[in-house]
Write a protein that holds these residues in place. Sequence first.
Motif, PDB file in Angstrom:
ATOM      1  N   UNK A  73       1.352  -0.914  -0.035  1.00 20.74           N
ATOM      2  CA  UNK A  73      -0.145   0.125   0.059  1.00 20.74           C
ATOM      3  C   UNK A  73       0.700   1.292   0.340  1.00 20.74           C
ATOM      4  N   UNK A  74       0.782   2.166  -0.952  1.00 23.99           N
ATOM      5  CA  UNK A  74       0.576   3.172  -1.295  1.00 23.99           C
ATOM      6  C   UNK A  74       0.416   4.232   0.268  1.00 23.99           C
ATOM      7  N   UNK A  75       1.217   5.534   1.235  1.00 26.08           N
ATOM      8  CA  UNK A  75       0.951   6.017   2.187  1.00 26.08           C
ATOM      9  C   UNK A  75       0.922   7.256   1.986  1.00 26.08           C
ATOM     10  N   UNK A  76       1.174   8.165   3.264  1.00 27.98           N
ATOM     11  CA  UNK A  76       2.266   9.272   3.470  1.00 27.98           C
ATOM     12  C   UNK A  76       2.615   9.304   4.785  1.00 27.98           C
ATOM     13  N   UNK A  77       3.071   9.560   5.452  1.00 26.90           N
ATOM     14  CA  UNK A  77       3.629  10.116   6.569  1.00 26.90           C
ATOM     15  C   UNK A  77       4.131  11.591   7.164  1.00 26.90           C
ATOM     16  N   UNK A  78       3.419  12.007   7.460  1.00 23.86           N
ATOM     17  CA  UNK A  78       4.273  13.434   8.222  1.00 23.86           C
ATOM     18  C   UNK A  78       4.743  13.491   9.778  1.00 23.86           C
ATOM     19  N   UNK A  79       6.303  14.437   9.064  1.00 23.90           N
ATOM     20  CA  UNK A  79       6.863  13.722  10.715  1.00 23.90           C
ATOM     21  C   UNK A  79       7.608  15.707  11.168  1.00 23.90           C
ATOM     22  N   UNK A  80       7.308  15.963  12.619  1.00 24.09           N
ATOM     23  CA  UNK A  80       7.712  16.837  12.418  1.00 24.09           C
ATOM     24  C   UNK A  80       9.296  16.982  12.630  1.00 24.09           C
ATOM     25  N   UNK A  81      10.078  18.302  12.794  1.00 23.88           N
ATOM     26  CA  UNK A  81      11.674  17.589  12.566  1.00 23.88           C
ATOM     27  C   UNK A  81      12.191  19.376  13.545  1.00 23.88           C
ATOM     28  N   UNK A  82      13.106  19.134  13.931  1.00 23.07           N
ATOM     29  CA  UNK A  82      13.556  20.868  14.643  1.00 23.07           C
ATOM     30  C   UNK A  82      12.943  20.603  16.153  1.00 23.07           C
ATOM     31  N   UNK A  83      12.634  22.121  16.585  1.00 19.18           N
ATOM     32  CA  UNK A  83      12.255  22.569  17.848  1.00 19.18           C
ATOM     33  C   UNK A  83      11.376  21.840  18.209  1.00 19.18           C
ATOM     34  N   UNK A  84      10.286  21.085  17.562  1.00 18.02           N
ATOM     35  CA  UNK A  84       9.207  20.579  18.026  1.00 18.02           C
ATOM     36  C   UNK A  84       8.691  19.193  17.634  1.00 18.02           C
ATOM     37  N   UNK A  85       9.668  18.901  17.379  1.00 16.82           N
ATOM     38  CA  UNK A  85       9.522  17.774  16.766  1.00 16.82           C
ATOM     39  C   UNK A  85       9.482  16.536  18.037  1.00 16.82           C
ATOM     40  N   UNK A  86       9.534  15.043  18.137  1.00 18.49           N
ATOM     41  CA  UNK A  86       8.559  14.191  18.691  1.00 18.49           C
ATOM     42  C   UNK A  86       9.937  13.259  18.653  1.00 18.49           C
ATOM     43  N   UNK A  87      10.385  12.729  19.899  1.00 15.15           N
ATOM     44  CA  UNK A  87      11.307  11.494  20.171  1.00 15.15           C
ATOM     45  C   UNK A  87      11.399  10.022  18.335  1.00 15.15           C
ATOM     46  N   UNK A  88       9.877  10.108  18.477  1.00 20.16           N
ATOM     47  CA  UNK A  88       9.092   9.318  17.569  1.00 20.16           C
ATOM     48  C   UNK A  88       9.164   9.510  16.080  1.00 20.16           C
ATOM     49  N   UNK A  89       9.118  10.931  15.682  1.00 20.87           N
ATOM     50  CA  UNK A  89       9.227  11.577  14.352  1.00 20.87           C
ATOM     51  C   UNK A  89      10.145  11.036  14.287  1.00 20.87           C
ATOM     52  N   UNK A  90      11.752  12.163  15.338  1.00 17.44           N
ATOM     53  CA  UNK A  90      13.357  12.555  14.770  1.00 17.44           C
ATOM     54  C   UNK A  90      13.342  10.698  15.022  1.00 17.44           C
ATOM     55  N   UNK A  91      13.788   9.878  15.132  1.00 15.33           N
ATOM     56  CA  UNK A  91      14.389   8.079  15.193  1.00 15.33           C
ATOM     57  C   UNK A  91      13.402   8.014  13.608  1.00 15.33           C
TER      58      UNK A  91
END
Length: 104
Positions: A73-91
């Motif tokens: 399946x093809x889909x999208x993933x939106x991640x935060x980065x920078x000062x507002x990021x979460x540990x999960x998104x950073x990893x």
Amino acid sequence: MERSLLGILAAFRDEGFTYDFRTLPGGVVECGECHAPHRADTLELHHLERLEGDSDPSEMLAVCAVTCPSCGIRGTLVLTFGPESTREDDDVLELLDDARHPGD
């Protein structure tokens, strides 16, 4: 492609990336269809667009178009980065970047 979150998501949707993926702890991403968990570096990454908020540059997003290695399946993933990021998104973002640039 419009340089906004909605514009990028719409463009990806037009290319067939219609499901929503989500991050889990430990650099893992859950498929939006089969719900299988996968290390981020095992996903096929087709596109990665980085955005900064117009009114607040600290609102940084990485919008990814990916394919699930289990069900295809093809889909999208939106991640935060920078000062507002979460540990999960950073990893996840680090593993996706590693998969794009093997050997760097």
